[in-house]
Design a protein around this motif. Sequence first.
Motif, PDB file in Angstrom:
ATOM      1  N   HIS A  18      15.728  -4.205  -8.657  1.00 48.78           N
ATOM      2  CA  HIS A  18      14.421  -4.008  -9.288  1.00 48.78           C
ATOM      3  C   HIS A  18      13.692  -2.871  -8.590  1.00 48.78           C
ATOM      4  CE1 HIS A  18      14.737  -7.696 -11.623  1.00 48.78           C
ATOM      5  NE2 HIS A  18      15.213  -8.278 -10.530  1.00 48.78           N
ATOM      6  N   ALA A  19      12.906  -2.113  -9.338  1.00 49.60           N
ATOM      7  CA  ALA A  19      12.171  -0.972  -8.790  1.00 49.60           C
ATOM      8  C   ALA A  19      10.859  -1.377  -8.133  1.00 49.60           C
ATOM      9  CB  ALA A  19      11.893   0.042  -9.899  1.00 49.60           C
ATOM     10  N   THR A  20      10.526  -2.673  -8.161  1.00 51.06           N
ATOM     11  CA  THR A  20       9.222  -3.107  -7.650  1.00 51.06           C
ATOM     12  C   THR A  20       9.310  -4.340  -6.756  1.00 51.06           C
ATOM     13  OG1 THR A  20       8.850  -4.392  -9.666  1.00 51.06           O
ATOM     14  CG2 THR A  20       7.956  -2.151  -9.624  1.00 51.06           C
ATOM     15  N   ALA A  21      10.409  -4.524  -6.065  1.00 50.31           N
ATOM     16  CA  ALA A  21      10.557  -5.650  -5.138  1.00 50.31           C
ATOM     17  C   ALA A  21      11.382  -5.196  -3.951  1.00 50.31           C
ATOM     18  CB  ALA A  21      11.225  -6.840  -5.837  1.00 50.31           C
ATOM     19  N   GLY A  22      11.291  -5.928  -2.864  1.00 50.79           N
ATOM     20  CA  GLY A  22      12.064  -5.589  -1.685  1.00 50.79           C
ATOM     21  C   GLY A  22      12.504  -6.842  -0.951  1.00 50.79           C
ATOM     22  N   LEU A  23      13.295  -6.643   0.081  1.00 53.64           N
ATOM     23  CA  LEU A  23      13.772  -7.739   0.919  1.00 53.64           C
ATOM     24  C   LEU A  23      13.319  -7.494   2.354  1.00 53.64           C
ATOM     25  CD1 LEU A  23      17.336  -8.048  -0.586  1.00 53.64           C
ATOM     26  CD2 LEU A  23      15.523  -9.750  -0.755  1.00 53.64           C
TER      27      LEU A  23
END
Length: 138
Positions: free
Chosen positions: A45-50
């Motif tokens: 996704h272009a709008t989430a991270g880990l």
Amino acid sequence: MHSTEIEIRTGGSAVVTDLTREVERFLADTPNGAEDGLLHAWVPHATAGLAILETGAGSDDDLLAAIDELLPRDDRWRHRHGSHGHGRDHVLPAFLPPYATVPVLGGSLALGTWQSVCLVDTNIDNAVRRVRFSFLVG
């Protein structure tokens, strides 16, 4: 290599979701058992991270507050579709990448005592996320 994808419902507000139990279940279901190797997590996704961080003691809320301070949800962003200030959600993965890699030793994540594998999602316009786990044999 063994791989799977899960779906996470994040809701309509910015959240930090602990994925550690899901990762542990994935490792337990690895054919022939997970021994030594690497767990790689990927959010397409272009709008989430880990992130790898402590949860439940306020650190997750502190992270969301820091994101709000560093990347305010306001009109400064050129990327303007979606909810007010949504452009900042597209900048988030430059600070919190959409991937994380954790060593696996003897079938268990080699995390520190307070560390968890977490999905960070500030995009209130998309309540459903996918996360791919891959186990790479060492």
